[in-house]
Design an enzyme around this catalytic site. Sequence first.
Site, PDB file in Angstrom:
ATOM      1  N   GLY A  18       0.841  -1.205   0.000  1.00 25.59           N
ATOM      2  CA  GLY A  18       0.000   0.000   0.000  1.00 25.59           C
ATOM      3  C   GLY A  18       0.870   1.247   0.000  1.00 25.59           C
ATOM      4  O   GLY A  18       2.088   1.166   0.153  1.00 25.59           O
ATOM      5  N   GLN A  20       1.063   3.864   2.165  1.00 26.81           N
ATOM      6  CA  GLN A  20       1.713   4.101   3.454  1.00 26.81           C
ATOM      7  C   GLN A  20       2.754   3.030   3.756  1.00 26.81           C
ATOM      8  O   GLN A  20       3.857   3.327   4.202  1.00 26.81           O
ATOM      9  CB  GLN A  20       0.662   4.109   4.581  1.00 26.81           C
ATOM     10  CG  GLN A  20      -0.302   5.262   4.521  1.00 26.81           C
ATOM     11  CD  GLN A  20       0.349   6.568   4.936  1.00 26.81           C
ATOM     12  OE1 GLN A  20       1.290   6.591   5.719  1.00 26.81           O
ATOM     13  NE2 GLN A  20      -0.131   7.662   4.382  1.00 26.81           N
ATOM     14  N   LYS A  43      -0.292 -10.946  -3.446  1.00 28.21           N
ATOM     15  CA  LYS A  43       0.886 -10.361  -4.089  1.00 28.21           C
ATOM     16  C   LYS A  43       2.172 -11.115  -3.729  1.00 28.21           C
ATOM     17  O   LYS A  43       3.269 -10.593  -3.907  1.00 28.21           O
ATOM     18  CB  LYS A  43       0.998  -8.884  -3.725  1.00 28.21           C
ATOM     19  CG  LYS A  43      -0.212  -8.116  -4.265  1.00 28.21           C
ATOM     20  CD  LYS A  43      -0.076  -6.628  -4.225  1.00 28.21           C
ATOM     21  CE  LYS A  43      -1.299  -6.012  -4.923  1.00 28.21           C
ATOM     22  NZ  LYS A  43      -1.579  -4.671  -4.485  1.00 28.21           N
ATOM     23  N   ILE A  96      -0.011   0.570  13.705  1.00 32.08           N
ATOM     24  CA  ILE A  96      -0.037   2.001  13.380  1.00 32.08           C
ATOM     25  C   ILE A  96      -1.480   2.470  13.148  1.00 32.08           C
ATOM     26  O   ILE A  96      -1.834   3.596  13.461  1.00 32.08           O
ATOM     27  CB  ILE A  96       0.784   2.265  12.084  1.00 32.08           C
ATOM     28  CG1 ILE A  96       2.225   1.741  12.223  1.00 32.08           C
ATOM     29  CG2 ILE A  96       0.748   3.740  11.703  1.00 32.08           C
ATOM     30  CD1 ILE A  96       3.073   2.433  13.232  1.00 32.08           C
ATOM     31  N   THR A  97      -2.292   1.593  12.594  1.00 30.16           N
ATOM     32  CA  THR A  97      -3.653   1.924  12.169  1.00 30.16           C
ATOM     33  C   THR A  97      -4.447   2.694  13.220  1.00 30.16           C
ATOM     34  O   THR A  97      -4.460   2.307  14.384  1.00 30.16           O
ATOM     35  CB  THR A  97      -4.406   0.616  11.835  1.00 30.16           C
ATOM     36  OG1 THR A  97      -3.590  -0.161  10.963  1.00 30.16           O
ATOM     37  CG2 THR A  97      -5.746   0.894  11.198  1.00 30.16           C
ATOM     38  N   GLU A  98      -5.115   3.778  12.797  1.00 31.24           N
ATOM     39  CA  GLU A  98      -6.015   4.496  13.702  1.00 31.24           C
ATOM     40  C   GLU A  98      -7.458   4.185  13.311  1.00 31.24           C
ATOM     41  O   GLU A  98      -7.718   3.587  12.282  1.00 31.24           O
ATOM     42  CB  GLU A  98      -5.739   6.004  13.690  1.00 31.24           C
ATOM     43  CG  GLU A  98      -5.785   6.654  12.334  1.00 31.24           C
ATOM     44  CD  GLU A  98      -5.505   8.156  12.387  1.00 31.24           C
ATOM     45  OE1 GLU A  98      -5.526   8.759  13.466  1.00 31.24           O
ATOM     46  OE2 GLU A  98      -5.269   8.722  11.307  1.00 31.24           O
ATOM     47  N   TYR A 159       7.384  14.010  19.312  1.00 34.34           N
ATOM     48  CA  TYR A 159       8.355  14.622  18.395  1.00 34.34           C
ATOM     49  C   TYR A 159       8.802  15.967  18.963  1.00 34.34           C
ATOM     50  O   TYR A 159       9.976  16.310  18.934  1.00 34.34           O
ATOM     51  CB  TYR A 159       7.774  14.855  16.993  1.00 34.34           C
ATOM     52  CG  TYR A 159       7.154  13.662  16.313  1.00 34.34           C
ATOM     53  CD1 TYR A 159       7.403  12.366  16.752  1.00 34.34           C
ATOM     54  CD2 TYR A 159       6.325  13.835  15.210  1.00 34.34           C
ATOM     55  CE1 TYR A 159       6.823  11.284  16.107  1.00 34.34           C
ATOM     56  CE2 TYR A 159       5.749  12.759  14.567  1.00 34.34           C
ATOM     57  CZ  TYR A 159       5.987  11.490  15.022  1.00 34.34           C
ATOM     58  OH  TYR A 159       5.407  10.440  14.382  1.00 34.34           O
ATOM     59  N   GLU A 209      -1.483  12.581  28.996  1.00 29.28           N
ATOM     60  CA  GLU A 209      -2.582  13.478  28.620  1.00 29.28           C
ATOM     61  C   GLU A 209      -3.664  13.362  29.670  1.00 29.28           C
ATOM     62  O   GLU A 209      -3.735  12.361  30.371  1.00 29.28           O
ATOM     63  CB  GLU A 209      -3.222  13.009  27.301  1.00 29.28           C
ATOM     64  CG  GLU A 209      -2.410  13.225  26.085  1.00 29.28           C
ATOM     65  CD  GLU A 209      -3.068  12.606  24.858  1.00 29.28           C
ATOM     66  OE1 GLU A 209      -4.210  12.138  24.947  1.00 29.28           O
ATOM     67  OE2 GLU A 209      -2.410  12.610  23.824  1.00 29.28           O
ATOM     68  N   HIS A 247      -7.982  12.469  20.600  1.00 28.51           N
ATOM     69  CA  HIS A 247      -7.747  11.124  21.114  1.00 28.51           C
ATOM     70  C   HIS A 247      -8.930  10.669  21.934  1.00 28.51           C
ATOM     71  O   HIS A 247      -9.501  11.435  22.692  1.00 28.51           O
ATOM     72  CB  HIS A 247      -6.531  11.099  22.055  1.00 28.51           C
ATOM     73  CG  HIS A 247      -5.230  11.168  21.342  1.00 28.51           C
ATOM     74  ND1 HIS A 247      -4.077  11.491  21.982  1.00 28.51           N
ATOM     75  CD2 HIS A 247      -4.907  10.944  20.061  1.00 28.51           C
ATOM     76  CE1 HIS A 247      -3.083  11.474  21.112  1.00 28.51           C
ATOM     77  NE2 HIS A 247      -3.569  11.138  19.939  1.00 28.51           N
TER      78      HIS A 247
END
Lengths: 290, 371
Positions: A18, A20, A43, A96-98, A159, A209, A247
């Site tokens: 894909g 990403q 694939k 990683i998926t949200e 970051y 948070e 979030h």
Amino acid sequence: MAIFINSDTRVVVQGITGKQGRFHTQQMLKYGTKIVAGVSPGKGGQEAEGVPVYDSVFAAAKEHQVDAGVLFIPAAFAKDAALEAIDAGLKLLVCITEHIPLHDAAEIMAFAKKRGATIVGPNTFGIVSSGQCKIGIMPNQFFTPGPVGIVARSGTLSYEIVGNLSHAGFGTSTVVGMGGDRIVGLNFIDVLTQFEQDPDTKVIILVGEIGGSSEEEAAEYIKENISKPVVAYIAGQSAPPGKRMGHAGAIIERGKGTYQGKIDALKAAGVHVAALPYEVPNIIRELNIF
Amino acid sequence: MKLFEYMGKDLFRQYGIPTPKGKVIRTAGEAGPVTEELGNVVIKTQILSGKRGKAGGIKFADQSSDAIEAANSILGKEFNGLVAEEVLIEEKLPIEKELYLAIVMEGSLRGPILLASQYGGMDIEEVPEANIIKMPIDIHVGIQPYLCREIARKLELTGDIQQQFSKMLPNLYRLFKERDCEMVEINPLVIADGKLVAADAKITIDDEALYRQPDLPKVEERNEAEQKAHAIGLSFVQLDGDIAIMANGAGITMATLDVINHYGGSPANFLDAGGGANVEQTAAALELLLSTNPKAIFINIFGGITRCDDVARAFLQVNSQKSIDVPVVIRLVGTNQEAGVKLLQEQGIVAYEHMQEAAMKTVALAKGMVE
């Protein structure tokens, strides 16, 4: 050393063909991550970014020794992909998926627990042991080796803090993004335990948070079990109660999960609290340990 | 997505969970015929909030004229800051006992937990922890008959009521699972006339799962600006200050609000443009901020997947299409930082590198303290 992953970790990328998956495979390879295989049903036999592609995680695991996986799979299919990776024997999976539905996340976590697998995420930027192995989507240039271990709920906020640290001359041992969702695989305590035992980590930064109770639970744990200095920054000081701030975690309900409650708990546990994100490097300097 | 009580009770009926007889009305006049049919009634405001009784949103009547008057005193009025547009009229039950029952997705357990208490009703939040039964549920096992027996035993339910409970609880869990609920709560679950009845229904559906729940009713809590943002993939919450804020990622956006507050400014909104916003999304976000008429705008970007040059392009695009007459402060760090800063410089716009400096400048501009 570092925690969870290091220069020996061999990685399989699910969803490698894909957009990403392909881009971040390229970035991870540039960083030095040992990506040994990719998975994309239908694939198998192709190559992506020079990495051999297989139809399933089982097929990839048959040809290569794989220690960890990373998921670049749309939310609706993420549960299936994660269960496959766990069933195929992976012991560390970075999701990683949200936007993964809560019930799907709960099923993933239940299966991972049965099989003794660790899930990082979902909705995470991943995990990086600086200079050794990056499994995630963070920008390569900021993650240089050093003595600071970071555990965070939020990506870009990490970051910001890593950026401030590197500006001040501090590198990182391992940076762990637990993920911003209500149900994630790791909590602060899981990661703190690892940092405590890691000789490369001299100081720990906890980036939290408002909402939920994981910072309060971490504070209790730190008091009894962590001998290394811990610095915390909690975002959301000025957020009004009851409002959902992006979030799923960042919402205050029924008086629980407030900024003040978290800060009080952390201070009582001897944690150094930064009121603003860019104060973190100064607090580390004042610890006089470097 | 929260459901109104009457919607929750519709779902309960679909799943075989007993509810009181009743009807939802939108005009006070409709209360008359409903009351004639049901006799003694309870009149309940339909708002997405608890503590309705304490706010005066629940009334009783035993004849049509009183019911109409009660409905009139509720419809269109504000309770706990929310306007009641609908009223549920139900038969008044001869309540012998009020229990509490809920199934909730619990983050720290990474799965569902069942909560139950013998002391249900309005003051459930004051019930001591020791009187609340908590049973984590293994999502791969679900609710088996043994668990129903065990909860019933702890609730001190016996005989026929225990049988009814053991029939109802698996149905409630099936609803919780099949409808992707974050929470199903029955408070109170009442014993009346030898029957177990759900006298209230509070259901929250997981927003991330709405795509696979097409036949559920739609309930919108967001205001117009928030809906517009949601439609273009942005997370936007309106606040009451005058400095519009855009950042990328929920954590850094919250931190940006904190920093603005720290320097005495007042944020007008929370706008998380996401981790990987492109030129179009960023431009749309900026347009949205402009439409709220702020005194200043602060764009705070630490680019990971987000590219600084995309943000700069988006700003220049919007700036060239309309005259932006409020001061805008841009902080750009991260991926493609140099390219982004250069694009802005060519148009005479300064990009800041440090959040602190940029935030202080924004607050000063909003207060008219600098040009």
